[in-house]
Design an enzyme around this catalytic site. Structure first.
Site, PDB file in Angstrom:
ATOM      1  N   ASP A  97      12.419 -18.865   8.811  1.00 30.96           N
ATOM      2  CA  ASP A  97      13.377 -17.881   8.111  1.00 30.96           C
ATOM      3  C   ASP A  97      14.710 -18.357   7.861  1.00 30.96           C
ATOM      4  OD1 ASP A  97      13.730 -15.462   6.775  1.00 30.96           O
ATOM      5  OD2 ASP A  97      14.061 -14.455   8.360  1.00 30.96           O
ATOM      6  N   HIS A  98      15.379 -18.358   6.727  1.00 31.26           N
ATOM      7  CA  HIS A  98      16.834 -18.626   6.798  1.00 31.26           C
ATOM      8  C   HIS A  98      17.422 -20.024   7.185  1.00 31.26           C
ATOM      9  CE1 HIS A  98      18.007 -14.927   4.629  1.00 31.26           C
ATOM     10  NE2 HIS A  98      17.351 -14.377   5.340  1.00 31.26           N
ATOM     11  N   HIS A 193      19.903  -6.753   4.950  1.00 27.92           N
ATOM     12  CA  HIS A 193      19.581  -7.184   6.193  1.00 27.92           C
ATOM     13  C   HIS A 193      20.140  -6.172   7.246  1.00 27.92           C
ATOM     14  CE1 HIS A 193      18.129 -10.992   5.156  1.00 27.92           C
ATOM     15  NE2 HIS A 193      19.211 -11.283   4.587  1.00 27.92           N
ATOM     16  N   SER A 230      12.949  -4.287   6.358  1.00 27.03           N
ATOM     17  CA  SER A 230      12.456  -3.585   7.552  1.00 27.03           C
ATOM     18  C   SER A 230      12.648  -1.944   7.215  1.00 27.03           C
ATOM     19  CB  SER A 230      13.451  -3.610   8.818  1.00 27.03           C
ATOM     20  OG  SER A 230      13.078  -5.130   9.375  1.00 27.03           O
ATOM     21  N   ASN A 270       9.425  -9.417   4.160  1.00 23.64           N
ATOM     22  CA  ASN A 270      10.138  -9.719   5.568  1.00 23.64           C
ATOM     23  C   ASN A 270      10.500  -8.250   6.306  1.00 23.64           C
ATOM     24  OD1 ASN A 270       9.914 -12.323   4.529  1.00 23.64           O
ATOM     25  ND2 ASN A 270      11.955 -12.894   5.219  1.00 23.64           N
ATOM     26  N   ARG A 316      16.312  -9.971  22.543  1.00 24.76           N
ATOM     27  CA  ARG A 316      16.869 -11.121  22.913  1.00 24.76           C
ATOM     28  C   ARG A 316      18.215 -11.231  23.669  1.00 24.76           C
ATOM     29  NH1 ARG A 316      17.136 -14.200  16.951  1.00 24.76           N
ATOM     30  NH2 ARG A 316      18.053 -12.129  16.678  1.00 24.76           N
TER      31      ARG A 316
END
Length: 384
Positions: A97-98, A193, A230, A270, A316
């Site tokens: 992705d990207h 995003h 999302s 996505n 993360r």
């Protein structure tokens, strides 16, 4: 089995349903994602962004990850997908992705990715075309699918930063497909995003329709991709905030809008933020219900890192103390297993409804079981 993403998108396009693609950031998440796709008999597109590769390569400052770490992480992700998806009864694709460079594309293909995205959307048009075409020339002989991007989405997510959006021109999209030979194209049509998409965001369905109509008119068999899609379930946000989180203006794309565009030309959708929210909510609930774990030798530090920034919801940023489990799936004790289960359950809860709503469940038998080697032969015969 592992397949090039093109095979999965061909079925989604032919049978007019949406194929969700999910970003993965741990071995446990990958295991859970393959499992729920198998249970619902849906083809699976699992994704690793450049930052994800850096993170899974051991760099906690993953937004500034080094090339060596990204190579290690790409292999770690590739190994996990091969372990859980290689012998799966449903087709599984692993997608970059990207991606920002040919070097990253090469590292991912070496690591086992069956599909790559090269994002040249921030470049002048001709440079974007040139970069994407270069990636196509490299990837197609391996049978690897290539996704490009045209137009700029607003928002922030991993290595994608933009304050404003630029909608995709349908005729330019046709030109892009012709000049690059790419398989799929991410378009800008109103999505955004990150978790802060704005309340009541409306996507411009007509751009997807016009782009697909122009492609059909020109005989282009390509696939359209919706980034920044999302749904940001509000119960996740509310539950996190009720336990001390401070998530503000966290809104996603209405699911029904995504269902509608899946029938109007968008083939791949996505999703990333939903998974992060569900995993974080589950972990916060674990510590709330079992406060003794805050002092656990193996996961006590995780609690401190989790609560250090109430605005954070990306695992993360707080799982640095348990990276052996994250990167390699090594669960050393019961406390770590509980965290791993929280993350796996979060993946399943957030993914399962979308597979049903977008329409890919019970469709895995419609996807051609084609290997990358077989796809490479097709590309060669077609001169792509």
């Amino acid at each position: 089995m592992l397949v090039p993403m093109r095979a999965i998108l061909e079925a989604a396009d032919k049978y007019r349903y949406g194929q969700a693609a999910f970003n993965m950031n741990s071995v446990g998440q990958i295991e859970a994602a393959v499992h729920i796709h198998e249970l619902l008999r849906s083809g699976a597109v699992l994704q690793g962004a450049e930052a994800s590769n850096a993170f899974m390569g051991g760099e906690l400052d993953f937004m500034h990850g080094s090339a060596p770490a990204k190579r290690v992480g790409a292999k770690n992700i590739g190994d996990a997908v091969k372990k859980y998806g290689g012998s799966s009864k449903v087709p599984v694709a692993l997608h970059l992705d990207h991606g920002k460079s040919l070097e990253m594309v090469k590292a991912c293909i070496d690591g086992g990715y069956t599909s790559v995205m090269i994002d040249g959307s921030s470049l002048p048009y001709e440079q974007n075309v040139e970069l994407t075409r270069e990636v196509v020339k490299y990837a197609h002989p391996y049978g690897v699918t290539v996704e490009g991007e045209l137009g700029v989405l607003a928002g922030v997510e991993d290595h994608v930063f933009s304050a404003t959006s630029t909608y995709t021109n349908p005729m330019q999209a046709v030109d892009f497909f012709k000049k690059t030979g790419c398989d799929a194209l991410a378009i800008s049509y109103g999505t955004c995003h990150g978790a802060n998409k704005g309340k009541d965001t409306r996507i411009r369905r007509e751009i997807a329709i016009a782009t697909k109509e122009c492609m059909m008119h020109e005989g282009i068999q390509g696939f359209l991709v919706s980034h920044g899609s999302s749904t940001v379930p509000q119960e996740y946000v509310q539950q996190i905030n009720a336990m001390g989180g401070r998530l503000e203006n966290a809104f996603g794309i209405d699911v029904q809008q995504l269902v509608d565009v899946a029938k109007a030309g968008i083939n791949k959708i996505n999703v990333d933020t939903d998974i992060r929210l569900a995993c974080t909510r589950n972990i916060m609930e674990l510590y709330r219900d079992h406060p003794e774990l805050k002092n656990s030798p193996s996961i006590g530090r995780l609690y401190s890192d989790l609560t250090a920034n109430p605005k954070n919801f990306d695992p993360r940023n707080y799982v640095g103390s348990i990276m052996d489990m994250i990167m390699y799936g090594r669960v050393a004790d019961e406390d770590l297993e509980r965290i791993n289960d929280c993350m796996k359950d979060g993946v399943i809860e957030s993914i399962a409804p979308l597979l049903v709503q977008f329409g890919s469940y019970r469709k895995s038998h419609l996807i051609e079981a084609v290997t990358c080697d077989q796809m490479a032969d097709r590309y060669k015969k077609e001169g792509i």
